[in-house]
Design an enzyme around this catalytic site. Structure first.
Site, PDB file in Angstrom:
ATOM      1  N   SER A 243      -8.814  24.694  26.048  1.00 16.31           N
ATOM      2  CA  SER A 243      -7.472  23.967  27.048  1.00 16.31           C
ATOM      3  C   SER A 243      -7.187  22.410  25.885  1.00 16.31           C
ATOM      4  O   SER A 243      -8.290  22.212  25.720  1.00 16.31           O
ATOM      5  CB  SER A 243      -7.967  23.761  28.275  1.00 16.31           C
ATOM      6  OG  SER A 243      -7.494  22.236  28.823  1.00 16.31           O
TER       7      SER A 243
ATOM      8  N   TYR B   8     -14.872  19.672  34.109  1.00 20.73           N
ATOM      9  CA  TYR B   8     -14.071  20.856  33.243  1.00 20.73           C
ATOM     10  C   TYR B   8     -13.982  20.402  31.716  1.00 20.73           C
ATOM     11  O   TYR B   8     -14.120  21.224  30.610  1.00 20.73           O
ATOM     12  CB  TYR B   8     -12.548  20.803  33.992  1.00 20.73           C
ATOM     13  CG  TYR B   8     -11.620  21.175  33.724  1.00 20.73           C
ATOM     14  CD1 TYR B   8     -12.092  22.383  34.227  1.00 20.73           C
ATOM     15  CD2 TYR B   8     -10.739  21.100  32.756  1.00 20.73           C
ATOM     16  CE1 TYR B   8     -10.824  23.418  33.901  1.00 20.73           C
ATOM     17  CE2 TYR B   8      -9.858  21.841  32.566  1.00 20.73           C
ATOM     18  CZ  TYR B   8      -9.530  22.907  32.988  1.00 20.73           C
ATOM     19  OH  TYR B   8      -8.459  23.661  32.343  1.00 20.73           O
TER      20      TYR B   8
END
Length: 684
Positions: free
Chosen positions: A561, A574
């Protein structure tokens, strides 16, 4: 103006229905094996007069799924006129090119080598099949006498002859000389039957097949393969399949020496029984006989000559030695029979590997080819059983096998095969493949030729995606919890048993917890890291075990990501897990490069549309952080990029293919941004 030919002649309809009934029963014929035809009078669209035509299954078709488009359509007057120009058996291959001059109009499908067999017979309807029972008689040492005993004068023995024009003449001569006959048994090959109507032809075909079955059952001895060898009994199912999964990557690596192959495993009772019996080494060494069999199974299998209780290390070492010997023997076989105009050696690796107590591994250019090869060897086992029950198994001579295996007509058929797709022969496992980005990746990899194991915690979603990809010859579903070591081992075992190994793994499974630091619990942190950081580590570790055992290299791709680079708000668990994954890419690229395993990452921006994570609550959480309506979150992400574009699951899938499709073969340790341009996420 001349009348036009009807789109579908009634006799063609009857032919297709007959072909489907016969081809759907494996007792009658193998996949893509056999042939059926019908002769009918139609109107010539040029002259308006009648013309006698033959409709016959074209080259490479399958009876069970035959369509009108799969039929070759020929003028019988021209086909039968070829008798007058036939140059003799030494030049009979020239007649195949002549079939093109007998086509009616565009002629439909390409005529097969069996065209003459159908066209030279007077009977309006003809079937040529490869039933196990018929081939058992055809491959018995005293097959001619047994055929006479079984059928009397109703079925006539025709000695072995390679398929072609001369065989068609031989069968036509039998038909003319024996008006009472309904068909023939072709030595070493199969059966041919005929009839005045489609119904009569099918009835006669079934009489021969069922008659041979009953004869073998009534006349045959109880244990044609001999007694069970001490220590060669099948292992219990759980142990058997665990051993198969452990052996599969090694075997696949060996049989991919000349070209990478996809595998298929079967431990059917018939295979296990054959490999437990005293006669199996002798019979395996004799190889298969029917041309349809050995063209797919090769001249003979590789047989592990150890009992199933042998230590795994000993079995592995023996397989390596046997494989080296097989390649030497196959090269010698080629040298013995090759002539100056023979096609080049196509590869010396076996297509069938037999492991007593465990089962059969079969290999091909794709899963379907591998599966069909295994089915054909099972047919061969049935043939051996039948022949040994009433006589002894006596396949055609090795020199004849070579003449067919390296036949220029077979080579021409191979040249017509479409070029393989970029990921053909590659086996992929995609975690989190049941939705969103994972689903898009699975679709893209399958579209590019890969066999795909779709792994997901939600088994139903995984099954849905595997079905979308085309079913078990293209994809299998695996229920997998990536945070569980046993779950990961089971998932990769399932993929290995389905396709023979693993070449390409995509670490995509993930969840998202969006909370400020002070609200993030230890349980939040642990859950986030267990699925992404720990999960991708476990998947990569187990996949690397398989890849190194195969010795074929491989690809591991992490779906990371931009958050692995950019420090965003309320995102500690995260973002940290994604940063962990990002560094795993670099660490594993450095460690696994010596094995030819490339490790790369893809860094998407937020993928809102089609995303399982965003639909599961992450979207609402991130929208709240940024103060935008949830339905506008995708637009918000797009506005802050340099290109002003929203990132979709397909864009991430495109990047995975770019990394694995062959053009970036010298790239490892790389992260590819798929974020439409987020300046803060530039890699530096």
């Amino acid at each position: 103006m001349a009348a036009t030919v009807p789109t579908v002649h009634p006799e063609v309809t009857a032919l297709l229905e007959r072909a489907h009934r016969l081809g759907s029963d494996p007792r009658n014929t193998n996949y893509a094996g056999g042939n059926a035809s019908a002769k009918a009078t139609a109107t010539d669209p040029v002259t308006g007069g009648p013309v006698e035509l033959m409709y016959v299954k074209g080259s490479g078709g399958d009876l069970g799924t035959l369509t009108e488009a799969g039929l070759a359509v020929l003028r019988l007057d021209r086909l039968r006129a070829l008798r007058e120009v036939y140059p003799g058996v030494e030049r009979e291959d020239e007649m195949v090119a002549a079939f093109d001059y007998c086509l009616h109009g565009r002629g439909g499908a390409a005529p097969s080598i069996d065209t003459a067999m159908h066209g030279l017979l007077r009977a309006p309807h003809v079937d040529h099949l490869h039933p196990d029972s018929g081939i058992a008689l055809a491959c018995a040492a005293d097959g001619e006498a047994l055929t006479k005993e079984c059928f009397g004068d109703r079925v006539v023995w025709v000695p072995w002859r390679r398929p072609g024009f001369q065989l068609g003449l031989d069968i036509a001569a039998v038909e003319a000389a024996h008006p009472e006959a309904i068909g023939v048994v072709l030595g070493g090959h199969g059966i041919t039957a005929w009839g005045a109507t489609s119904e009569e032809c099918e009835r006669n075909t079934q009489r021969i097949i069922r008659g041979a079955e009953e004869f073998l059952a009534e006349r045959g001895r109880a244990e044609p393969f001999g007694p069970v060898l001490d220590g060669y009994e099948p292992l219990p199912e759980g142990e058997r399949r665990a051993r198969a999964a452990a052996l599969a990557p090694l075997i696949r690596g060996l049989v991919s020496t000349d070209a990478r192959r996809v595998g298929h495993f079967t431990d059917s009772p018939a295979v296990l029984d054959f490999l437990s019996r005293a006669a199996h080494p002798r019979l395996a060494a004799l190889g298969t006989s029917c041309p349809d069999h050995f063209l797919r199974t090769k001249v003979r299998p590789l047989l592990l000559d150890l009992p199933p209780g042998a230590p795994p290390a000993e079995a592995a070492a023996r397989l390596r030695k046997l494989h080296a010997g097989y390649r030497e023997e196959y090269a010698a076989y080629y040298t013995r029979y090759a002539t100056a105009d023979s096609p080049a050696l196509r590869g010396a690796d076996p297509a069938i590997v037999l492991v007593p107590g465990i089962g059969m591994f079969s290999f091909g250019k794709d899963k379907q080819t591998a599966r069909v090869a295994g089915e054909f060897y099972l047919n061969a086992i049935n043939v051996m059983r039948g022949a040994e029950a009433v006589s002894s198994y006596a396949p055609i001579e090795e020199s004849e096998k070579f003449r067919i295996e390296y036949w220029e007509l077979e080579e021409a058929k191979l040249r017509r095969t479409p070029a393989p797709k970029p990921l053909a022969t590659r086996i992929a496992l995609v975690t989190g493949g049941g939705s969103g980005i994972g689903r898009a990746i699975a679709h893209r990899l399958a579209a590019e030729g890969a066999a795909v194991a779709v792994a997901d915690l939600d088994g139903e979603r995984a099954r849905t995606v595997a079905g979308e990809l085309g079913g078990p010859d293209r994809a299998v579903a695996v229920t997998a919890d990536v945070s569980s070591e046993q779950g990961i081992a089971d998932a990769l075992r399932a993929a290995t048993l389905a396709f023979g190994g693993v070449d390409l793994v995509v670490n995509n499974a993930g969840i998202s917890i969006s909370k400020p630091l002070l609200e993030t619990t230890a349980a939040d942190w642990d859950r986030q890291h267990a699925i992404m950081a720990r999960g991708s580590f476990l998947v990569s570790r187990e996949a690397a075990r398989i890849m190194t055992e195969q010795g074929l290299g491989g690809d591991i791709v992490y779906i990371v990501s931009k958050n692995g680079v950019v420090a965003g708000p309320d995102n500690i668990a995260y973002g940290a897990a994604k940063a962990d994954q990002a560094h795993q890419v670099r660490l594993l690229a450095a460690e696994l490069g010596g094995h030819g395993i490339r490790v790369n990452g893809v860094n998407p921006d937020g993928v809102v549309r089609g995303s399982g994570i965003f639909a599961g609550g992450w979207g609402a959480q991130r929208a709240a952080v940024y103060g935008v309506p949830e339905e506008k979150l995708g637009e918000f992400y797009a506005r802050r990029t340099l290109l002003g574009r929203e990132v979709l699951p397909e864009h991430v899938a495109n990047a995975v293919f770019a990394l694995t499709g062959g053009e970036l073969s010298h790239t490892t340790g790389l992260h590819i941004p798929v974020d439409a341009g987020v300046a803060a996420a530039f890699l530096r």
